[in-house]
Structure formats: C-alpha cells, structure tokens
Design an enzyme around this catalytic site. Structure first.
Site, short mmCIF file in Angstrom:
data_model
loop_
_atom_site.label_atom_id
_atom_site.label_comp_id
_atom_site.label_asym_id
_atom_site.label_seq_id
_atom_site.Cartn_x
_atom_site.Cartn_y
_atom_site.Cartn_z
CD GLU A 193 3.13 7.05 0.31
OE1 GLU A 193 3.36 5.94 0.39
OE2 GLU A 193 2.54 7.86 1.07
CD GLU A 215 -1.69 2.34 1.53
OE1 GLU A 215 -1.31 3.25 0.66
OE2 GLU A 215 -1.78 2.67 2.77
#
Length: 744
Positions: free
Chosen positions: A186, A177
């Site tokens: 990210e 995630e």
C-alpha cells in the site's frame, strides 16, 4: 469490483468541492461491458444522508473493502490505541497518513487532551485521506465525535502535502496504517520516505515503530497445485495440455491467503526466520536484498514460503501485533508476555504464500538452503537454492521471464491454476465436449468465455472440429494456443482465437456456417472475483447469438442450478458485525455504508459477498444442500423466481447461507461442475455469502443434533426454528440476484 482500501499513494486527485461530480468505472454484471458512470457526491451537511448523498454505486463498491473488518479487529484497535497514547505524550504536531475513518487521529486527539495540557499547548493533528468517499466519511465521523477543529483533515495524498500550505509546521509524531498482507503493497516505503524528508522533524516518533517480515519453508500439495500446472498435468492421462513449462515454471507468484486451514496438510520444513526489518522511525530504503542460510528441520519438498509480519508499535517494545499463522502465535521470541497477543480471525490481513518455481525444491533434514530475499518500494520476492547450488539464480530467472512471453497472466491466479489442474473438473469438461461432438462428422464449435480448458478439450475431442475461441478477457493469444496444439499432437482440430466479446461474433466469422456447439466452462476473467452467478453471462450471450445457432445446436452447459446451505460462521459474522463504537469513538454511521450485519436498519440489506468460505474461519453446515432455482439455457434469458423449504439438521446459531452455482454439462445431469464449498474443505472456488442481520438460533426437527462449533442452545422442539424458507429473484436486465430467508 476489486477491493478498495485507503491508500496514501493512491492516484492523484485534486481538491473536490462540497458538491461534486466524478466519473466511476464499473463492469456491467451481466454483459461484461466496462462502463463509465457519472457519480454525484453531495456534501453530507447539505442533505443529511447516511453517507453524504454518496451514490449507490460507490456504496456497493465499499462493501467489498476491508474497512469494516479492520474496525472489528479489537486486537489491532487496542494495540494502536495504547501505542498512540504513549507516542503523543508531549507532542506538538501529529500527522496521520491514510486517515480512513479518522480513527487513529481521534485516538491521538483524545490522548493529547487527556494529558491535561493548557489551551495554549494543546498541540495539533493533521490527517490526509486521498480516497474521496473515505475523506467524506472521516469528516462526518470527526463531527459526530465532536472532534471539531481538533483534527485538520486534508483531501490529498501524503506526497502532495507541503509544510506551510497543508501543515503549519513539521510533525513530531507520525501515525499510519498503510499496510497490506505483504506489508509494503500500500505504499508504506514511498509514503514514509516522503514524510521523513518533507513532513517530519528529525527523529520523529512513529506508530508503528518497527516492522519485521518472517518466513518459513513449507511442503503443501494444495499450494503446489495452485502454482505448477505443467507438473500437475504430468500426473494426468487425459491428453489435454494447458500449461507450458517454458512459460510457467520460473515465474515467481505470490498470493495472500489464510494458511491455517491448510495446517493439517502442511509439512513445516524449517523454523521461522527473519527476512527484513524496517525501522519506520527513519526513512526506509527503497530497495534491499538479504541472503541467509536456512537450516532444514524435516525431509520433504519445499513448495512455498509462507510469510507474515510483526509490528512493534512502540519504541519500548511492549506493544506488538502479528499476522502470523496460529502454529507460531504463542511460541515466538517476539511475543511480550505483558501484552495480550490473542489474535482473532480477520480478513484484512492474511499470510502471503510465495510459490517456489515448478515442482519446488527437494530438501533433507540437516541440509541448508540459501534464501535470497529482495524488496523494492512495494513488494518482496524470494529465490531459494540448495547449498549445492540447485535452483535457478535470480538473474537467470529475470532473463528467462524477459525472453518468455507473459501469457494469460491476469487470468492465471493460483485458484484458477488449481481449477485447471483439478482432475474431476477436467474430466467433466472433456467428457462433455466428446459427447457433444461425437455424432457430428464436422462441426463449428464456439467457446464464448475465457476457458482454455474448454477450448483445448473440444479441439482434442475431434480432429475435424473447427473451434472458435473468443477469450473476451484477451488473456490467451493465438500463439500460445498453437503451441499447445502442437504439444498435444496431430489429432487436434483447428482453433481460431478471437480476443473479442461473444456479442461481436458475426456470420462472416463463421464462414457462412452455423454454430453446432456453443460452449463455456463458464469462466470469465473479468468475473473471477465476483459472485458465482456472474457467469450467467453465458445465458445472456447465448440469447444474443440465437440467430447464429444451428437447428439442433448443443449447449454446454445446458442448465445451471443456484444451490445453497445454511451455515454457522461465527468468525466471518463477527468480522462484519454492526459497529457502535471503536475504542470509545462512535462509528455507528458507517454500518449501512459498508453493509454490516447486526442492527442494520431497514430498508438496508446485508449484501451477498463473494468469498471462499474455507478461508473464513470456523464453518459448519446446518442443513442439507438445497436448490433455490434452476436456469434452462435452451430458452432465452428471462427474469426468474424460485422458492424452496429446507429442514434444519443441526442445532445452534445460524449466521447466514452460502450460495453457489452448479453447471450441468449434459441434459441428463450426469456431468455437473460444482463451485460449492465442499463442507468447508480447501477448494479453488468462491461462493456467495449472505449473512443475516443477527444470528438465528435454529434447531433440528425431532432429535436436536447440536453443532460442535457452537455453545449449547436453549431450544425445544416447539420453539426451534427448524424449517427455513429461501426465495430467490434473478433479474435478467442487470444480472442481480436477490435472496430472502425466513424461518418457521
């Protein structure tokens, strides 16, 4: 301090022993000075502390992360758990990238055990976490949940891991995630590319399996005001120029925000359309471009693209998670009726707004526009052109941005652009500057902060004024200020830019003269994401410069007030509530680390956090606005206390108080700049939110007027909490503000 999240592609870190020392950069809350502090991290097995002896500075930084919000997102947690249960059936080795608290690894561990495998065929799980505080917390939670050796936790980035050293073999399932609001920020692409090439078997199963970015063209004046400062200024008649179209018009900007609060003023100009789909079960491309024709469904001016993403977490296409705005949640083709897609308000994932250049693109129903979407390893960008070719081609935009200097980019966030174009705010600053300089034939005016508005307003008030603008954030240079002065005409005073902190100002810089007017908006770039009273740095700097002030020096602002209101904020409180377990896994030890509200044990306090409350879901004010304390800048900075009592005006659950600063620009208080919440309407300012340990049922004295956001409360006039007492303590040594609240 900026938000931190566990990142698979975070800065490289070597192995850290159980008792370690690390250097942490921090910003002094009052002086604005960047400092390096030694942080000692002791193994939690040794000291039994709540977070393994983690230094207070690190714990404070962690309260600003989105971990707590993610762990309270029950829809996310349930979707991942269901998908992981399906993916790990028969798996031999599972890899978890960016483990965080270890939740996904524990889901995989339990699911594999529930299959009833033999001890020889249990399978294994390897998890990596590069952020040291989270690595230590995950290790503690794995022990708390008696996972033991079931998960091998590695303190490394995923691209530092090697099969044969960190993993005994390649994994056949990947769970992760590592997603931000834009999807890619990210390090999703580089992390997955490295994993597929080096850590996974061919055709490994991945959770999530697929991710699709969608977008929609919209017209929205609030969004336009957050981007096109030259266009906004063209509507104003105050003569102050802050934005140069040559510098600003073609620079692409994006911002993550909740767009649902803007729904009433947002005009949808197209249907949602697919931008990119990433197949995560194979190595995604590092870059890509896609052009599509988008049909216009309504007349208007396209100010922005709103984008969001949808995860398909399983191979079969039965489990989804969406970050889309509410207006498309239950009308989309990708929603599976067998899976509950009821999405709660959350802070950790928002929508992304991509601002179209300048005034946007005028479109008509039935038209088509060409949308070119491009992505690199970490971001997505767009170019929108009409079918007739109006708009600037992507290659010309890139060339323009190279030729034009990028000035004050760090400080010109969408909210800051909105403030600089806000007419009442500008008018207050302009009138205050004119009033302060009116009675002096010539004067020295020093602007202490990063306020381009205060600088240009004071210079335009009197051609004889000598302005020294400090710009400590180094966001604005002399060249740009000179360009603005020429644009505004000949009746502008001289401006000397010093990219230094106010404490570096010397008599030599003033040419032997004294400062007649000391100004600040106050706005400091380094404090823009902090609590609103961090701008009391002006008081500290004014005190430091006392010897340089003339006898009758004017101060702008001359006073400030800490103001507040009691609020009902059920969505925000729920996102930061105390956690006992997540999908059946004990997470109770994280609450004091992340500053959860609810059953937080004494002496831990729920921290005051900076948020724009109009972005925080349901909101209603339960009292009139009250003043906690007043700050008088004519006196040197000092520690102060204030106490006030306020009557509750509405009945219902009170989740906390919202605090902000009002800045008085003149002695009679007729010119005030307020950073308040405006009743929950869209604004450009952040407030401080202090949540209570638990919601408190309050009642209005006399007639009990009920909140329309809250269920009926079983209160009577005798038992209701109808009077609230608020006490504040400002520490002049470090700039901390402590606020306590009680009811009677």
């Amino acid at each position: 301090m900026e938000q931190l999240r566990s990142r698979a592609m975070a800065p490289k870190q070597g192995a850290v022993p159980s008792s370690a020392v690390m250097m942490q950069q921090s910003l002094n809350k009052l002086t604005g000075q960047v400092e390096w502090n030694v942080v000692r991290l002791h193994d939690d097995q040794d000291d039994g502390g709540e977070f393994g002896g983690l230094a207070e500075e690190v714990s404070e930084a962690l309260t600003m992360t989105t971990y707590l919000d993610m762990l309270n997102d029950t829809t996310r947690n349930r979707a991942y758990h269901l998908a992981i249960q399906k993916a790990v059936k028969g798996a031999r080795h599972v890899l978890d990238i960016g483990a965080g608290t270890g939740l996904l690894s524990m889901m995989a561990w339990r699911s594999m055990r529930e299959e009833g495998r033999s001890k020889e065929d249990e399978g294994s799980i390897t998890a990596c976490e590069s952020f040291l505080p989270m690595f230590k917390l995950a290790r503690k939670l794995l022990r708390t949940n008696k996972v033991g050796a079931g998960v091998r936790l590695i303190h490394k980035r995923s691209d530092e891991m090697e099969v044969g050293i960190d993993m005994h073999c390649r994994a056949d399932v990947l769970i992760s995630e590592i997603l931000d609001s834009e999807l890619l920020g990210e390090g999703l692409i580089p992390s997955l590319r490295h994993a597929h090439e080096n850590l996974l078997i061919p055709n490994a199963r991945c959770v999530p399996h697929r991710a699709t970015i969608y977008a929609q063209l919209v017209e929205c004046e609030h969004l336009w005001k957050c981007h096109d400062l030259p266009g906004v200024e063209s509507r104003l008649a105050d003569g102050v120029v802050l934005g140069q179209s040559d510098y600003n018009q073609f620079q692409g900007r994006s911002a993550a925000m909740h767009v649902d609060p803007l729904a009433r003023q947002m005009h949808l100009l197209s249907e949602p359309f697919e931008v990119f789909t990433f197949e995560l079960s194979r190595a995604p491309d590092e870059c890509g471009q896609h052009q599509r024709s988008v049909a216009i469904t309504n007349d208007g001016r396209a100010h922005a693209l709103v984008s969001w993403w949808v995860l398909q977490l399983d191979v079969e296409g039965e489990i989804f998670y969406s970050t889309g705005p509410k207006w498309i949640k239950h009308a989309s083709a990708y929603e599976n009726p067998e899976f509950d897609l009821q999405i709660e308000w959350c802070e950790h994932w928002k929508q992304v707004v991509w601002f179209l250049p300048g005034k946007g693109l005028l479109v008509s129903s039935g038209d088509e526009v060409l949308v070119t979407a491009s992505h690199d390893a970490v971001s997505v960008s767009y170019n929108v052109m009409s079918s007739q070719g109006s708009g600037m081609p992507q290659e010309e935009i890139a060339k323009h941005n190279i030729d034009c200097p990028v000035l004050f980019e760090a400080s010109m966030t969408p909210d800051r652009i909105g403030v600089l174009g806000h007419e009442p705010w500008r008018e207050g600053v302009r009138l205050a500057a004119e009033t302060a300089l009116r009675c002096q034939k010539s004067s020295v005016c020093v602007v202490l902060d990063d306020s381009l508005l205060m600088t240009m307003a004071s210079a335009s008030a009197d051609a004889s004024v000598q302005v020294i603008a400090m710009f400590p954030g180094r966001a604005v240079g002399q060249e740009y200020v000179d360009d603005l002065s020429r644009t505004m005409g000949p009746n502008v005073g001289s401006i000397n830019v010093m990219n230094e902190k106010a404490t570096s100002l010397t008599p030599e810089n003033l040419g032997g003269r004294k400062v007649d007017v000391l100004m600040a908006e106050p706005y400091y770039t380094s404090s823009s994401k902090m609590l609103p009273w961090r701008s009391l740095r002006f008081w500290y700097e004014r005190t430091h410069l006392t010897s340089l002030l003339s006898e009758n020096a004017r101060l702008l602002p001359c006073r400030a007030s800490l103001r507040g209101v009691a609020v009902n904020m059920p969505d925000f409180w729920k996102s930061r509530r105390f956690i006992k377990s997540v999908e059946g896994f004990d997470h109770s030890s994280i609450n004091s680390v992340f500053g959860a509200c609810g059953e937080l044990p004494l002496p831990h306090e729920v921290p005051i956090l900076p948020y724009a409350v109009w972005q925080c879901g349901q909101y209603e004010e339960l009292t009139d606005v009250f003043t906690v304390m007043e700050f008088d800048f004519s006196h040197p900075i000092q520690t102060m206390e204030g106490v006030t009592e306020v009557a509750v005006s509405r009945t219902g659950p009170c989740h906390g108080i919202v605090l902000w600063m009002d800045w008085s620009l003149n002695p009679d208080g007729s010119l005030v700049l307020s950073t308040g919440p405006a009743g929950g309407r869209p604004t450009f300012w952040k407030q401080g939110v202090k949540l209570f340990r638990s919601p408190i049922e309050v009642g209005a004295a006399g007639a009990q007027q009920k909140s329309h956001l809250s269920p009926p409360a079983s209160l009577n006039e005798e038992s209701a909490n109808s009077l609230m007492k608020v006490a504040g303590l400002f520490n002049s040594c470090n700039g901390d503000l402590n606020v306590t609240v009680s009811f009677s």
